[in-house]
Design a protein around this motif. Structure first.
Motif, PDB file in Angstrom:
ATOM      1  N   ASP A   1     -22.082 -22.974 -19.185  1.00  0.00           N
ATOM      2  CA  ASP A   1     -22.783 -21.732 -19.487  1.00  0.00           C
ATOM      3  C   ASP A   1     -21.895 -20.507 -19.317  1.00  0.00           C
ATOM      4  O   ASP A   1     -22.353 -19.446 -18.920  1.00  0.00           O
ATOM      5  CB  ASP A   1     -24.022 -21.614 -18.603  1.00  0.00           C
ATOM      6  CG  ASP A   1     -23.671 -21.680 -17.122  1.00  0.00           C
ATOM      7  OD1 ASP A   1     -22.473 -21.887 -16.804  1.00  0.00           O
ATOM      8  OD2 ASP A   1     -24.583 -21.523 -16.292  1.00  0.00           O
ATOM      9  N   LYS A   2     -20.606 -20.645 -19.599  1.00  0.00           N
ATOM     10  CA  LYS A   2     -19.670 -19.539 -19.514  1.00  0.00           C
ATOM     11  C   LYS A   2     -18.560 -19.790 -20.530  1.00  0.00           C
ATOM     12  O   LYS A   2     -18.408 -20.911 -21.008  1.00  0.00           O
ATOM     13  CB  LYS A   2     -19.100 -19.426 -18.105  1.00  0.00           C
ATOM     14  CG  LYS A   2     -18.368 -20.678 -17.645  1.00  0.00           C
ATOM     15  CD  LYS A   2     -17.880 -20.571 -16.199  1.00  0.00           C
ATOM     16  CE  LYS A   2     -19.016 -20.627 -15.214  1.00  0.00           C
ATOM     17  NZ  LYS A   2     -18.525 -20.672 -13.817  1.00  0.00           N
ATOM     18  N   PRO A   3     -17.808 -18.770 -20.907  1.00  0.00           N
ATOM     19  CA  PRO A   3     -16.722 -18.999 -21.861  1.00  0.00           C
ATOM     20  C   PRO A   3     -15.770 -20.091 -21.365  1.00  0.00           C
ATOM     21  O   PRO A   3     -15.336 -20.068 -20.210  1.00  0.00           O
ATOM     22  CB  PRO A   3     -16.022 -17.642 -21.928  1.00  0.00           C
ATOM     23  CG  PRO A   3     -17.069 -16.658 -21.544  1.00  0.00           C
ATOM     24  CD  PRO A   3     -17.909 -17.359 -20.507  1.00  0.00           C
ATOM     25  N   SER A   4     -15.480 -21.053 -22.223  1.00  0.00           N
ATOM     26  CA  SER A   4     -14.618 -22.178 -21.839  1.00  0.00           C
ATOM     27  C   SER A   4     -13.303 -22.082 -22.602  1.00  0.00           C
ATOM     28  O   SER A   4     -13.282 -21.750 -23.788  1.00  0.00           O
ATOM     29  CB  SER A   4     -15.315 -23.506 -22.130  1.00  0.00           C
ATOM     30  OG  SER A   4     -15.770 -23.564 -23.462  1.00  0.00           O
TER      31      SER A   4
ATOM     32  N   VAL B   1     -15.459 -10.863 -19.958  1.00  0.00           N
ATOM     33  CA  VAL B   1     -15.782 -11.495 -18.682  1.00  0.00           C
ATOM     34  C   VAL B   1     -15.743 -10.441 -17.576  1.00  0.00           C
ATOM     35  O   VAL B   1     -14.776  -9.672 -17.480  1.00  0.00           O
ATOM     36  CB  VAL B   1     -14.787 -12.628 -18.358  1.00  0.00           C
ATOM     37  CG1 VAL B   1     -15.056 -13.203 -16.987  1.00  0.00           C
ATOM     38  CG2 VAL B   1     -14.871 -13.706 -19.421  1.00  0.00           C
TER      39      VAL B   1
ATOM     40  N   SER C   1     -14.386 -16.734 -11.817  1.00  0.00           N
ATOM     41  CA  SER C   1     -15.684 -17.426 -11.795  1.00  0.00           C
ATOM     42  C   SER C   1     -16.415 -17.353 -13.129  1.00  0.00           C
ATOM     43  O   SER C   1     -17.240 -18.218 -13.436  1.00  0.00           O
ATOM     44  CB  SER C   1     -16.570 -16.833 -10.693  1.00  0.00           C
ATOM     45  OG  SER C   1     -16.781 -15.442 -10.905  1.00  0.00           O
ATOM     46  N   GLY C   2     -16.109 -16.353 -13.949  1.00  0.00           N
ATOM     47  CA  GLY C   2     -16.794 -16.205 -15.230  1.00  0.00           C
ATOM     48  C   GLY C   2     -16.191 -17.024 -16.342  1.00  0.00           C
ATOM     49  O   GLY C   2     -16.648 -16.937 -17.488  1.00  0.00           O
ATOM     50  N   LEU C   3     -15.180 -17.840 -16.048  1.00  0.00           N
ATOM     51  CA  LEU C   3     -14.541 -18.686 -17.050  1.00  0.00           C
ATOM     52  C   LEU C   3     -14.600 -20.151 -16.625  1.00  0.00           C
ATOM     53  O   LEU C   3     -14.580 -20.463 -15.427  1.00  0.00           O
ATOM     54  CB  LEU C   3     -13.072 -18.297 -17.237  1.00  0.00           C
ATOM     55  CG  LEU C   3     -12.746 -17.000 -17.974  1.00  0.00           C
ATOM     56  CD1 LEU C   3     -11.243 -16.759 -17.942  1.00  0.00           C
ATOM     57  CD2 LEU C   3     -13.248 -17.058 -19.412  1.00  0.00           C
TER      58      LEU C   3
ATOM     59  N   ASN D   1     -12.904 -24.262  -9.500  1.00  0.00           N
ATOM     60  CA  ASN D   1     -12.582 -24.824 -10.811  1.00  0.00           C
ATOM     61  C   ASN D   1     -11.334 -25.709 -10.770  1.00  0.00           C
ATOM     62  O   ASN D   1     -10.700 -25.956 -11.787  1.00  0.00           O
ATOM     63  CB  ASN D   1     -12.356 -23.684 -11.818  1.00  0.00           C
ATOM     64  CG  ASN D   1     -12.557 -24.146 -13.257  1.00  0.00           C
ATOM     65  OD1 ASN D   1     -13.395 -24.996 -13.542  1.00  0.00           O
ATOM     66  ND2 ASN D   1     -11.788 -23.575 -14.167  1.00  0.00           N
TER      67      ASN D   1
END
Length: 631
Positions: free
Chosen positions: A238-241, A363, A275-277, A496
């Motif tokens: 649920d975040k940019p990958s 992000v 954290s946003g990626l 991550n």
């Protein structure tokens, strides 16, 4: 038409054809036909030896039937190897070269003639094989026991004449240095004679195959394409990958490859701390190194939306970085730029790239993440360059390169005594030597590893490898609770970090927390979709301890196939065979482990077993006793 009743069934079909037979005949018709007939005669003998049946010889083609996929593949490879040697000894150009296809399909047999979809499929596969090569279908691949010494390369799905849907194709070859499996109906003396050759072959193989760490990666640069990639769905998080592909070394100096790889890895690490990626693990992305691939294919296989690719040119002190962010669905460019500077600017250049990507993907950064992006590891470009050279040595992953890597890390620390990452990597080399029994003084290596990990932590407590190193060293001392706490701290610092989750799974499995260990391993695989055989080894051992033997068997056989030098994985495979009642296979697995490490005994395994629960130790040891591991 014959009154004989038609016989329909599912069968393993082998189809072989002579490549360029017309050209051979034009050179010398009599000699060409003679050699083609002789080749098919010898191939027929090989097929019979492997329990197959030749149904038809049609000019320059042969058709045979087998009951087992392993027999068909073994017969094909055995003959192709013999034919290569046969042709090599000829002093003219009339050299019959065959290619082979093996498929599983429905066939109809009437009047000793075999027809049907299976025959056509085998023929189409043969037409996709290289001269002297063998191609098989996914169904045949799945039917091959993982213990067989075969290399498989996934050629992808192809449109074949006569078939509506694309058909998956695998190329098969004998693993370098391996010995062809002996036919099961061969005389006992033949099988016995093959065993010394197998030991020699395994010894040779070990010179080029090295174990990889519990918490690190092993990139098989020569054999990446032989493994079927594990894929996840794009947008499954649920975040940019994003995946960071290895940056090309454009400086014209092969000696600078370590620098391009090091910059790529550092960009991956920095982005993965946001954290946003969602950032795919370094070794999954590096499986594409040196390959010309479409970005959309990369995105699909790695399960990401975006792909970062680029190049690095370093000439003397000057550096140029070209980078572009590509949408893996549309193939369109999201952002692209070029950055120029000198070695003293290297961290600022990386920081600029990271911030541009964050801005392009919109992000949001936390205050801590902003500080991390602005953090400078060392003020010395020389120390950083030497550290990257050490990383390149470390990733060769053998006892000798580990010593060389440590010397380089020590040099980096001497140049900059405040370089936390250098100390963390020194600790890592000691921990690796302990884990893989490369240390000449195990207790001293543990002491040194913990000392340098502590020193690194005093300088910068945000480096996850510090805690990962401590967790493995604590486990080697059987301090299970401390090991678990350190492993959990690893992923708290870097959520991550795929190998951090894998290390947690490893530690939990020895601490008796088996279900949580599987959950941690699942998370590692999500981040690292092209996970190494080490992950499989951990999972197989957990499944064995849980009594899920059928599942453990599949996983452990796969792990052994991908990492043939892992002696302990072979022992767990032997123990699993015992629990399934396959004692002959268990004995074989023990023999293979002893070929790798002749010093293995029940006493050694009991001594080295790190399990907290005595019941887990006895479960493992008793199975090995039945498998035939000596006392």
């Amino acid at each position: 038409m014959s009154n004989q009743r038609l016989s329909g069934k599912l069968a393993v079909i082998l189809h072989a054809d002579v490549v360029g037979s017309t050209s051979l005949v034009q050179c010398d018709e009599r000699l060409a036909h003679e050699r083609i007939r002789d080749s098919f005669r010898r191939f027929g003998d090989t097929i019979s030896a492997y329990s197959g049946k030749v149904h038809e010889l049609r000019g320059d083609a042969l058709l045979a039937e087998f009951e087992r996929a392993s027999d068909a593949v073994s017969a094909a490879l055995a003959f192709l190897a013999a034919q290569h040697e046969y042709n090599r000894r000829l002093d003219d150009e009339i050299r019959p070269e065959l290619r082979v296809g093996v498929a599983l399909g429905e066939v109809i047999i009437a009047d000793n003639t075999i027809t049907g979809e299976g025959v056509v499929l085998a023929q189409r596969l043969e037409q996709n094989a290289e001269p002297g090569g063998l191609c098989i279908t996914p169904a045949i691949r799945e039917a091959l026991p993982r213990r067989l010494p075969f290399e498989l390369e996934n050629l992808g799905a192809r449109k074949l004449k006569g078939f509506d849907d694309p058909v998956g194709i695998f190329r098969v070859a004998l693993r370098p240095g391996a010995v062809m499996p002996v036919p099961e109906n061969a005389p006992a003396a033949t099988k016995k004679a093959a065993r010394p050759r197998l030991k020699i072959a395994v010894t040779v193989l070990l010179l080029s195959v090295f174990a990889l760490g519990v918490y690190l990666y092993k990139i098989d640069r020569q054999g990446v394409a032989t493994k079927t990639p594990e894929t996840v769905t794009v947008g499954s998080v649920d975040k940019p990958s994003i995946a960071v592909l290895p940056f090309d070394n454009m400086g014209g100096d092969p000696e600078q490859e370590y620098f391009a790889d090091g910059i790529t890895e550092d960009l991956t690490t920095d982005l993965s701390k946001i954290s946003g990626l969602f950032v795919v693990a370094r070794n999954s992305a590096f499986s594409f190194k040196g390959r010309s691939v479409d970005v959309r294919t990369v995105a699909e296989e790695l399960g990401v939306r975006y792909v970062l690719e680029g190049s690095i040119r370093r000439v003397n002190d000057k550096i140029r970085i070209n980078a572009q962010l590509v949408d893996g669905v549309t193939g369109g460019h999201v952002w692209a730029d070029r950055f120029d500077g000198v070695m003293a600017d290297v961290f600022a250049l990386q920081d600029h790239v990271n911030k541009e990507i964050v801005a392009a993907l919109e992000v949001s950064l936390t205050a801590a993440e902003k500080r991390n992006l602005d953090k400078v590891e060392t003020a010395s470009p020389e120390a950083y360059d030497i550290l990257l050279r050490g990383v390149e040595q470390y990733q060769r992953f053998n006892a000798q390169s580990m010593v060389q890597a440590r010397r380089l890390f020590e040099q980096a620390a001497e140049i900059d005594p405040g370089y936390a990452r250098a100390y963390a990597n020194i600790a890592l080399t000691h921990a690796t030597e302990v884990n893989f029994y490369w240390s000449l003084d195990r207790e001293e290596s543990i002491r040194q590893g913990l000392y340098y990990a502590t020193r690194a932590m005093e300088l910068d407590d945000s480096i996850p490898q510090i805690y990962m190193t401590r967790s493995s060293l604590y486990l080697s001392q059987r301090q299970h609770q401390a090991a678990v706490e350190a492993a959990r701290r690893t992923i708290e610092v870097h959520p991550n970090y795929a190998d951090g989750h894998a290390t947690l799974a490893f530690i939990l499995s020895y601490s008796g927390q088996l279900e949580p260990a599987l959950e941690a391993l699942d998370r590692a695989r999500q981040i690292n979709p092209r996970s190494t055989g080490v992950y499989l080894g951990i999972e197989g051992r957990i499944l064995f301890l849980l009594g899920r033997y059928e599942e453990a068997l599949v996983v452990l056989e796969n792990s052994v196939e991908r990492n043939p030098g892992f002696d302990r994985t072979r022992l767990h495979l032997a123990a699993t065979y015992v629990e399934l009642g396959r004692l002959d296979d268990a004995s074989w697995a023990v023999e293979e482990a002893l070929n790798i490490n002749p010093d293995l005994t029940l006493e050694v395994e009991r001594r080295d077993a790190l399990y907290m629960r005595q019941s887990d130790v006895e479960h493992y040891i008793e199975a090995l006793r039945i498998a035939g591991l000596p006392e």
